[in-house]
Design a protein around this motif. Structure first.
Motif, PDB file in Angstrom:
ATOM      1  N   GLN A  38     -45.526  25.060  19.206  1.00  0.00           N
ATOM      2  CA  GLN A  38     -45.988  25.219  17.822  1.00  0.00           C
ATOM      3  C   GLN A  38     -45.755  23.934  17.030  1.00  0.00           C
ATOM      4  OE1 GLN A  38     -47.714  27.941  16.716  1.00  0.00           O
ATOM      5  NE2 GLN A  38     -48.124  26.613  14.984  1.00  0.00           N
ATOM      6  N   GLN A  39     -44.616  23.290  17.243  1.00  0.00           N
ATOM      7  CA  GLN A  39     -44.342  22.029  16.552  1.00  0.00           C
ATOM      8  C   GLN A  39     -45.364  20.966  16.941  1.00  0.00           C
ATOM      9  OE1 GLN A  39     -40.229  21.676  17.808  1.00  0.00           O
ATOM     10  NE2 GLN A  39     -39.537  21.982  15.694  1.00  0.00           N
ATOM     11  N   ILE A  40     -45.739  20.926  18.198  1.00  0.00           N
ATOM     12  CA  ILE A  40     -46.747  19.962  18.647  1.00  0.00           C
ATOM     13  C   ILE A  40     -48.076  20.251  17.956  1.00  0.00           C
ATOM     14  CG2 ILE A  40     -48.122  19.253  20.643  1.00  0.00           C
ATOM     15  CD1 ILE A  40     -45.507  19.625  22.318  1.00  0.00           C
ATOM     16  N   LYS A  41     -48.460  21.528  17.898  1.00  0.00           N
ATOM     17  CA  LYS A  41     -49.709  21.893  17.222  1.00  0.00           C
ATOM     18  C   LYS A  41     -49.695  21.481  15.762  1.00  0.00           C
ATOM     19  CE  LYS A  41     -50.940  25.883  20.041  1.00  0.00           C
ATOM     20  NZ  LYS A  41     -51.058  27.352  20.069  1.00  0.00           N
ATOM     21  N   ASN A  42     -48.510  21.555  15.130  1.00  0.00           N
ATOM     22  CA  ASN A  42     -48.374  21.202  13.716  1.00  0.00           C
ATOM     23  C   ASN A  42     -48.167  19.705  13.492  1.00  0.00           C
ATOM     24  OD1 ASN A  42     -48.560  23.942  13.110  1.00  0.00           O
ATOM     25  ND2 ASN A  42     -46.350  24.212  12.950  1.00  0.00           N
ATOM     26  N   GLY A  43     -48.140  18.940  14.565  1.00  0.00           N
ATOM     27  CA  GLY A  43     -47.942  17.495  14.440  1.00  0.00           C
ATOM     28  C   GLY A  43     -46.509  17.118  14.126  1.00  0.00           C
ATOM     29  N   GLU A  44     -45.574  18.012  14.388  1.00  0.00           N
ATOM     30  CA  GLU A  44     -44.169  17.779  14.070  1.00  0.00           C
ATOM     31  C   GLU A  44     -43.446  17.205  15.288  1.00  0.00           C
ATOM     32  OE1 GLU A  44     -42.848  21.651  12.944  1.00  0.00           O
ATOM     33  OE2 GLU A  44     -44.109  21.690  11.155  1.00  0.00           O
ATOM     34  N   PHE A  45     -43.779  15.982  15.631  1.00  0.00           N
ATOM     35  CA  PHE A  45     -43.147  15.341  16.782  1.00  0.00           C
ATOM     36  C   PHE A  45     -43.190  13.838  16.585  1.00  0.00           C
ATOM     37  CE2 PHE A  45     -47.623  15.716  17.720  1.00  0.00           C
ATOM     38  CZ  PHE A  45     -47.949  14.489  18.258  1.00  0.00           C
ATOM     39  N   TYR A  46     -42.383  13.141  17.371  1.00  0.00           N
ATOM     40  CA  TYR A  46     -42.354  11.686  17.346  1.00  0.00           C
ATOM     41  C   TYR A  46     -43.050  11.167  18.593  1.00  0.00           C
ATOM     42  CZ  TYR A  46     -38.786  12.058  13.714  1.00  0.00           C
ATOM     43  OH  TYR A  46     -38.114  12.344  12.571  1.00  0.00           O
ATOM     44  N   THR A  47     -43.800  10.095  18.436  1.00  0.00           N
ATOM     45  CA  THR A  47     -44.400   9.453  19.600  1.00  0.00           C
ATOM     46  C   THR A  47     -43.333   8.624  20.301  1.00  0.00           C
ATOM     47  OG1 THR A  47     -45.032   7.453  18.412  1.00  0.00           O
ATOM     48  CG2 THR A  47     -46.629   9.282  18.415  1.00  0.00           C
ATOM     49  N   GLU A  48     -43.629   8.221  21.499  1.00  0.00           N
ATOM     50  CA  GLU A  48     -42.690   7.383  22.243  1.00  0.00           C
ATOM     51  C   GLU A  48     -42.448   6.074  21.500  1.00  0.00           C
ATOM     52  OE1 GLU A  48     -42.180   5.352  26.654  1.00  0.00           O
ATOM     53  OE2 GLU A  48     -43.814   6.757  26.312  1.00  0.00           O
ATOM     54  N   GLU A  49     -43.492   5.520  20.906  1.00  0.00           N
ATOM     55  CA  GLU A  49     -43.349   4.258  20.167  1.00  0.00           C
ATOM     56  C   GLU A  49     -42.436   4.438  18.959  1.00  0.00           C
ATOM     57  OE1 GLU A  49     -46.430   5.568  20.979  1.00  0.00           O
ATOM     58  OE2 GLU A  49     -46.754   4.255  22.696  1.00  0.00           O
ATOM     59  N   GLU A  50     -42.564   5.560  18.259  1.00  0.00           N
ATOM     60  CA  GLU A  50     -41.708   5.816  17.099  1.00  0.00           C
ATOM     61  C   GLU A  50     -40.245   5.940  17.526  1.00  0.00           C
ATOM     62  OE1 GLU A  50     -44.652   8.274  14.092  1.00  0.00           O
ATOM     63  OE2 GLU A  50     -43.840   9.311  15.843  1.00  0.00           O
ATOM     64  N   ILE A  51     -40.020   6.590  18.632  1.00  0.00           N
ATOM     65  CA  ILE A  51     -38.650   6.737  19.140  1.00  0.00           C
ATOM     66  C   ILE A  51     -38.093   5.385  19.544  1.00  0.00           C
ATOM     67  CG2 ILE A  51     -37.268   7.697  21.029  1.00  0.00           C
ATOM     68  CD1 ILE A  51     -39.146  10.158  20.877  1.00  0.00           C
ATOM     69  N   ASP A  52     -38.902   4.575  20.219  1.00  0.00           N
ATOM     70  CA  ASP A  52     -38.453   3.235  20.613  1.00  0.00           C
ATOM     71  C   ASP A  52     -38.065   2.409  19.390  1.00  0.00           C
ATOM     72  OD1 ASP A  52     -38.799   3.762  23.313  1.00  0.00           O
ATOM     73  OD2 ASP A  52     -40.784   2.810  23.410  1.00  0.00           O
ATOM     74  N   ARG A  53     -38.867   2.462  18.331  1.00  0.00           N
ATOM     75  CA  ARG A  53     -38.550   1.722  17.111  1.00  0.00           C
ATOM     76  C   ARG A  53     -37.252   2.230  16.493  1.00  0.00           C
ATOM     77  NH1 ARG A  53     -44.238   1.905  16.193  1.00  0.00           N
ATOM     78  NH2 ARG A  53     -43.990   3.724  14.862  1.00  0.00           N
ATOM     79  N   GLU A  54     -37.054   3.538  16.492  1.00  0.00           N
ATOM     80  CA  GLU A  54     -35.838   4.114  15.927  1.00  0.00           C
ATOM     81  C   GLU A  54     -34.615   3.661  16.716  1.00  0.00           C
ATOM     82  OE1 GLU A  54     -33.653   6.305  13.178  1.00  0.00           O
ATOM     83  OE2 GLU A  54     -35.780   5.804  13.140  1.00  0.00           O
ATOM     84  N   ILE A  55     -34.703   3.694  18.025  1.00  0.00           N
ATOM     85  CA  ILE A  55     -33.583   3.264  18.863  1.00  0.00           C
ATOM     86  C   ILE A  55     -33.310   1.771  18.645  1.00  0.00           C
ATOM     87  CG2 ILE A  55     -32.843   2.875  21.247  1.00  0.00           C
ATOM     88  CD1 ILE A  55     -34.297   5.518  21.946  1.00  0.00           C
ATOM     89  N   ASP A  56     -34.366   0.968  18.544  1.00  0.00           N
ATOM     90  CA  ASP A  56     -34.194  -0.459  18.296  1.00  0.00           C
ATOM     91  C   ASP A  56     -33.469  -0.690  16.975  1.00  0.00           C
ATOM     92  OD1 ASP A  56     -35.379  -1.207  20.668  1.00  0.00           O
ATOM     93  OD2 ASP A  56     -37.356  -1.618  19.766  1.00  0.00           O
ATOM     94  N   SER A  57     -33.799   0.106  15.967  1.00  0.00           N
ATOM     95  CA  SER A  57     -33.139  -0.062  14.657  1.00  0.00           C
ATOM     96  C   SER A  57     -31.660   0.290  14.755  1.00  0.00           C
ATOM     97  CB  SER A  57     -33.818   0.792  13.580  1.00  0.00           C
ATOM     98  OG  SER A  57     -33.516   2.155  13.738  1.00  0.00           O
ATOM     99  N   TRP A  58     -31.278   1.238  15.597  1.00  0.00           N
ATOM    100  CA  TRP A  58     -29.875   1.570  15.791  1.00  0.00           C
ATOM    101  C   TRP A  58     -29.136   0.407  16.445  1.00  0.00           C
ATOM    102  CZ3 TRP A  58     -30.866   6.796  18.669  1.00  0.00           C
ATOM    103  CH2 TRP A  58     -31.386   7.729  17.784  1.00  0.00           C
ATOM    104  N   LEU A  59     -29.793  -0.223  17.426  1.00  0.00           N
ATOM    105  CA  LEU A  59     -29.154  -1.290  18.176  1.00  0.00           C
ATOM    106  C   LEU A  59     -28.980  -2.551  17.339  1.00  0.00           C
ATOM    107  CD1 LEU A  59     -31.012  -0.832  21.590  1.00  0.00           C
ATOM    108  CD2 LEU A  59     -28.698  -0.071  20.974  1.00  0.00           C
ATOM    109  N   GLN A  60     -29.806  -2.717  16.304  1.00  0.00           N
ATOM    110  CA  GLN A  60     -29.729  -3.907  15.467  1.00  0.00           C
ATOM    111  C   GLN A  60     -28.670  -3.773  14.383  1.00  0.00           C
ATOM    112  OE1 GLN A  60     -33.688  -4.553  14.033  1.00  0.00           O
ATOM    113  NE2 GLN A  60     -34.500  -4.950  16.087  1.00  0.00           N
ATOM    114  N   GLN A  61     -28.112  -2.625  14.225  1.00  0.00           N
ATOM    115  CA  GLN A  61     -27.106  -2.422  13.153  1.00  0.00           C
ATOM    116  C   GLN A  61     -25.771  -2.943  13.530  1.00  0.00           C
ATOM    117  OE1 GLN A  61     -27.133   1.711  12.044  1.00  0.00           O
ATOM    118  NE2 GLN A  61     -29.210   1.596  11.276  1.00  0.00           N
TER     119      GLN A  61
END
Length: 61
Positions: A38-61
């Motif tokens: 249901q979350q996927i149908k509603n567009g409530e998910f992160y793409t792999e690229e979005e997750i990669d960017r988020e992880i990169d931002s954690w590593l830069q802190q």
């Protein structure tokens, strides 16, 4: 939301004897899969690229 039909189908695919713990575990898993679909149908998910960017931002802190 689970339907009686889906739960009945789950029970029908269980072995002849099983514990209530096994059944509850499978019902919870089925519910989580339903919620995720249901979350996927509603567009409530992160793409792999979005997750990669988020992880990169954690590593830069």
């Amino acid at each position: 939301m689970l339907t009686k039909e889906k739960v009945q189908e789950l029970v029908n695919h269980m072995p002849e004897t099983f514990s209530i713990d096994d059944l509850v575990e499978k019902v919870i898993l089925l519910q989580k899969i339903e919620q995720a679909q249901q979350q996927i149908k509603n567009g409530e998910f992160y793409t792999e690229e979005e997750i990669d960017r988020e992880i990169d931002s954690w590593l830069q802190q």
